[in-house]
Design an enzyme around this catalytic site. Structure first.
Site, mmCIF file in Angstrom:
data_model
loop_
_atom_site.group_PDB
_atom_site.id
_atom_site.type_symbol
_atom_site.label_atom_id
_atom_site.label_comp_id
_atom_site.label_asym_id
_atom_site.label_seq_id
_atom_site.Cartn_x
_atom_site.Cartn_y
_atom_site.Cartn_z
ATOM 1 N N LYS A 119 0.817 -1.220 0.000
ATOM 2 C CA LYS A 119 0.000 0.000 0.000
ATOM 3 C C LYS A 119 0.846 1.263 0.000
ATOM 4 C CE LYS A 119 -4.439 -1.652 1.548
ATOM 5 N NZ LYS A 119 -5.605 -1.472 2.386
ATOM 6 N N LYS A 202 -4.852 -9.791 -5.620
ATOM 7 C CA LYS A 202 -6.133 -10.053 -4.962
ATOM 8 C C LYS A 202 -7.186 -9.028 -5.366
ATOM 9 C CE LYS A 202 -6.501 -7.702 -0.508
ATOM 10 N NZ LYS A 202 -7.904 -7.307 -0.436
ATOM 11 N N LYS A 205 -11.366 -3.730 -2.781
ATOM 12 C CA LYS A 205 -12.363 -2.682 -2.955
ATOM 13 C C LYS A 205 -11.723 -1.350 -3.299
ATOM 14 C CE LYS A 205 -13.743 -2.963 1.690
ATOM 15 N NZ LYS A 205 -12.655 -2.842 2.670
HETATM 16 P P1 ATP Z 1 -8.741 -2.356 0.971
HETATM 17 O O1 ATP Z 1 -8.303 -2.465 -0.453
HETATM 18 O O2 ATP Z 1 -9.268 -0.986 1.338
HETATM 19 O O3 ATP Z 1 -7.719 -2.894 1.957
HETATM 20 P P2 ATP Z 1 -10.130 -4.875 1.083
HETATM 21 O O4 ATP Z 1 -11.008 -5.287 -0.056
HETATM 22 O O5 ATP Z 1 -8.793 -5.513 1.235
HETATM 23 O O6 ATP Z 1 -10.024 -3.286 1.065
HETATM 24 P P3 ATP Z 1 -10.521 -5.005 3.942
HETATM 25 O O7 ATP Z 1 -11.531 -4.164 4.644
HETATM 26 O O8 ATP Z 1 -9.083 -4.617 4.032
HETATM 27 O O9 ATP Z 1 -10.967 -5.096 2.416
HETATM 28 O O10 ATP Z 1 -10.665 -6.510 4.429
HETATM 29 C C1 ATP Z 1 -11.854 -7.018 5.042
HETATM 30 C C2 ATP Z 1 -11.831 -8.539 5.049
HETATM 31 O O11 ATP Z 1 -11.980 -9.033 3.722
HETATM 32 C C3 ATP Z 1 -10.515 -9.141 5.585
HETATM 33 O O12 ATP Z 1 -10.835 -10.282 6.366
HETATM 34 C C4 ATP Z 1 -9.797 -9.556 4.338
HETATM 35 O O13 ATP Z 1 -8.906 -10.640 4.568
HETATM 36 C C5 ATP Z 1 -10.966 -9.981 3.452
HETATM 37 N N1 ATP Z 1 -10.611 -9.869 2.046
HETATM 38 C C6 ATP Z 1 -10.265 -8.732 1.399
HETATM 39 N N2 ATP Z 1 -10.034 -8.988 0.107
HETATM 40 C C7 ATP Z 1 -10.220 -10.333 -0.064
HETATM 41 C C8 ATP Z 1 -10.112 -11.210 -1.170
HETATM 42 N N3 ATP Z 1 -9.784 -10.747 -2.358
HETATM 43 N N4 ATP Z 1 -10.384 -12.529 -0.979
HETATM 44 C C9 ATP Z 1 -10.741 -12.995 0.245
HETATM 45 N N5 ATP Z 1 -10.854 -12.226 1.326
HETATM 46 C C10 ATP Z 1 -10.593 -10.902 1.187
HETATM 47 MG MG MG Z 2 -7.454 -4.886 2.786
#
Ligand code: ATP
Ligand code: MG
Length: 340
Positions: A119, A202, A205
């Protein structure tokens, strides 16, 4: 190993940093619901707004995203009367314990975190101090409840290991066994849902490109279109799971199918052996729409009553503080802070 003296308790969080993705749903939220419904653990689920602001969030968007995430939790099946559901900033004990853990964690530990490296990128000098300290606050989120189990996606595994290191160092430094050594729960077919355009990254969002992910609020048409356009190699589906090795995009779509249908990867491969991806994607799109479509419509309904969402968050925060406040007080005593 979690200690028998601790109440079985689940904690997990999601950042209100934008809409929910299919990755968040399959890797986290759907599993939160399963753990709640299993009834074996007290469940605490949090919208981690203090984590979200480690990168810039427009204030109005943060407010809306937090309420929308709360609606998402409920629409996906979290019952706020059963689980404790709230936003992190309403429970100041997270940040208070986070500071103590900033003084326990070592710079070297934090610098090795891959999320920090990803990040912050090449411009680490310009990243916020909060982004660097993020995993110490995450350890506090978990340990302020003495949580024994934390369901997360695969990307959070390293932060969970750091949480265990922080608990162990605190316990060691102060000669106590006050904090549990928490177990990560990384289970199911979709612990790492990949980017639809690049099977080595991965799904996230906060990715700038919307084509890389399925959002929980996407329409049926959008979901179908994104799956149809997802990158795949030219070969048909293999006949065995081994045949998915070195085919990350194919593997990802099979994983998504298995998680949506609550079945195994072996089963999906057996059902679809040698199928052309064009047909597989069509069926996957139908399955995704069938499983996901009820969630955004329920979210939209809940979002019409903002006062009710705020009431739920406030009530959840009160219940969370009942657990967190005595644990923080005890921590301050152990550290030697004077409390009058
Ligand atoms: P950001 O990009 O802002 O970090 P994010 O999509 O990674 O957003 P988080 O809020 O950081 O979302 O993570 C929330 C939960 O979703 C965590 O348990 C994380 O491990 C899970 N998660 C995030 N992305 C994935 C993915 N691609 N596959 C499975 N689990 C995920
Ligand atoms: Mg995340």
């Amino acid at each position: 190993m979690s200690d028998a003296k601790f109440t079985p308790r689940v904690f997990s969080g999601i950042q209100p940093s934008g809409g929910l993705t299919l990755g968040n749903y399959l890797g986290a939220m759907k599993r939160f619901v399963d753990m709640q419904n299993a009834g074996t653990h007290e469940c605490i689920y949090c919208m981690v707004d203090l984590h979200a602001i480690t990168v810039w969030q427009d204030p109005a968007d943060l407010t809306r995203n937090t309420r929308e995430l709360c609606a998402g939790f409920i629409a996906a099946g979290i019952d706020p009367e059963n689980s404790i559901l709230f936003n992190q900033s309403q429970v100041p004990e997270h940040a208070q314990l986070g500071w103590i853990f900033n003084c326990v964690a070592r710079m070297g530990w934090m610098g090795r975190m891959t999320q920090w490296k990803d990040k912050a990128g090449k411009n680490a000098e310009a990243a916020s101090l909060g982004l660097f300290a993020y995993p110490a606050l995450m350890a506090a989120d978990i340990l302020i409840y003495h949580a024994t189990h934390v369901p997360v996606g695969e990307d959070q595994k390293q932060h969970l290991e750091l949480t265990r290191d922080i608990a162990a160092k605190f316990n060691h430094d102060f000669g106590t066994d006050f904090f549990p050594i928490t177990e990560p729960v990384i289970e199911g077919a979709a612990t790492r849902v990949m980017n639809l355009q690049d099977g080595t990254k991965k799904m996230s969002k906060s990715d700038p490109s919307d084509r890389t992910r399925i959002n929980m609020t996407d329409s049926a048409d959008e979901i179908a279109k994104k799956i149809r356009k997802a990158k795949t190699d030219p070969d048909p589906l293999p006949e065995t799971v081994e045949g998915l090795e070195a085919r990350p995009e194919a593997r990802n779509l099979v994983n998504i199918w298995a998680a949506l249908a609550d079945t195994t990867v072996e089963d999906v491969v057996a059902q679809n052996a040698s199928k052309l991806f064009g047909y597989f994607k069509q069926d996957l799109a139908d399955l995704a729409v069938e499983k996901l479509a009820p969630i955004p419509s329920e979210m939209a309904r809940l979002m019409q009553d903002q006062a009710e969402i705020d009431r739920i968050l406030g009530r959840g925060a009160e219940r969370a503080r009942e657990i967190a406040a005595p644990i923080l007080a005890r921590t301050y005593d152990i550290v030697g802070m004077v409390r009058s």
